[in-house]
Scaffold this active site. Structure first.
Site: not given
Length: 308
Positions: A16, A101, A105-108, A111, A144
């Protein structure tokens, strides 16, 4: 890694970006009240190859990044939390192919946790949790995780308030834009980023008046988000960019390459930009790829994990 079998299943976990992120204040318990708009992207994505093992085997976790094969991995924490809450602990081999990565800040991790929670709950039969209990369990794993559980894995955006736990569906009008996502090598720790923000704004503690106005109404949440009329931005940038000047340079380069907007996602380090012209967007992507910096370009609205 266990060999895949006919009963193996692959769970894809999207990432995200935060179209905007406002830090309202710091609460007395150390958490922060925020307002943010989550928007899911199909790439980069993680994959969990799940293979059933014999009953009583517990979890066997492997990962494409060996340093993540620990009990602190959110996949392992999710399995343990679900087993503790429900008593359901099937024998599973999970191989995590990590493409999102960390520290971006992508929420991996969140998720990954969300898709595994949903998978376990589908298997649990009479031991399965209600939506409310699943959401509470997700929130205990990370701020998240509820977003990805309820919205992100279905390819849907959502507005979040409170500490990120209050979620509301929202319409997002990005039709005609291209989104370019750049993932620099820098890693930014979320706890560090909040600490840096606290040091920058020590006076921004929550008052009773602040807390009273932070709950979004259904009417507000149903409003149409459009970048032409709504300011994109991220309050973390003021705290993160001085310590990570390369990230500020990435944002400046995207703007210099005619982006309509460029914003850091979450607490960093990924930067995304919106473009009105497909060729210019692809040119910006190729400029970063040419320097071996991972970059992605999508026409919007883009399909998320709903088609997986």
């Amino acid at each position: 890694m266990a060999a895949p079998t006919e009963t193996s299943v692959t769970l894809n976990a999207c990432c995200k970006v935060n179209l905007f992120l406002r830090i309202i204040c710091r609460r007395s318990d150390g958490y922060h009240e925020i307002k943010t708009l989550f928007y899911p992207l199909p790439e980069p994505h993680d994959s969990l190859l799940v293979t059933p093992l014999t009953a009583g085997s517990g979890l066997h976790l492997t990962c494409s990044r060996k340093e993540l094969e620990t009990g602190s991995n959110l996949v392992a924490k999710t399995y343990a939390a679900f087993a503790s809450r429900t008593g359901f602990s099937p024998g599973l081999s999970i191989h995590l192919e990590k493409r999102i990565p960390t520290g971006a800040g992508l929420g991996g991790g969140s998720s990954d946790a969300a898709v595994l929670l949903a998978y376990l709950n589908d298997l649990a039969g009479e031991q399965a949790l209600s939506t409310a209990d699943m959401t509470a369990l997700a929130a205990s794993l990370g701020a998240d995780v509820p977003y990805f559980l309820l919205h992100g894995r279905h390819g849907k955006p959502a507005l979040a308030t409170g500490i990120g736990e209050s979620l509301f569906p929202i319409q997002v009008d990005l039709d005609g834009y291209w989104l370019v996502l750049v993932c620099p090598p820098e890693h930014v720790s979320t706890p560090w980023a909040y600490g840096a923000w606290d040091r920058l704004y020590p006076e921004k503690t929550c008052s009773e008046e602040d807390l009273a106005i932070l709950t979004a109404t259904n009417q507000e949440a149903s409003n149409l988000f459009c970048p032409e009329t709504t300011a994109l931005g991220n309050d973390f940038e003021a705290a993160v960019f001085p310590a990570f000047p390369e990230l500020a340079k990435v944002k400046d380069e995207l703007l210099d390459r005619s982006a309509a907007h460029a914003v850091m996602s979450g607490s960093g380090a990924a930067i995304f930009a919106l473009y009105r012209d497909a060729d210019i967007a692809k040119s910006a992507q190729l400029a970063f790829l040419g320097r071996s910096v991972p970059a992605y370009a999508f026409p919007l609205p883009c399909w998320g994990v709903a088609k997986w």
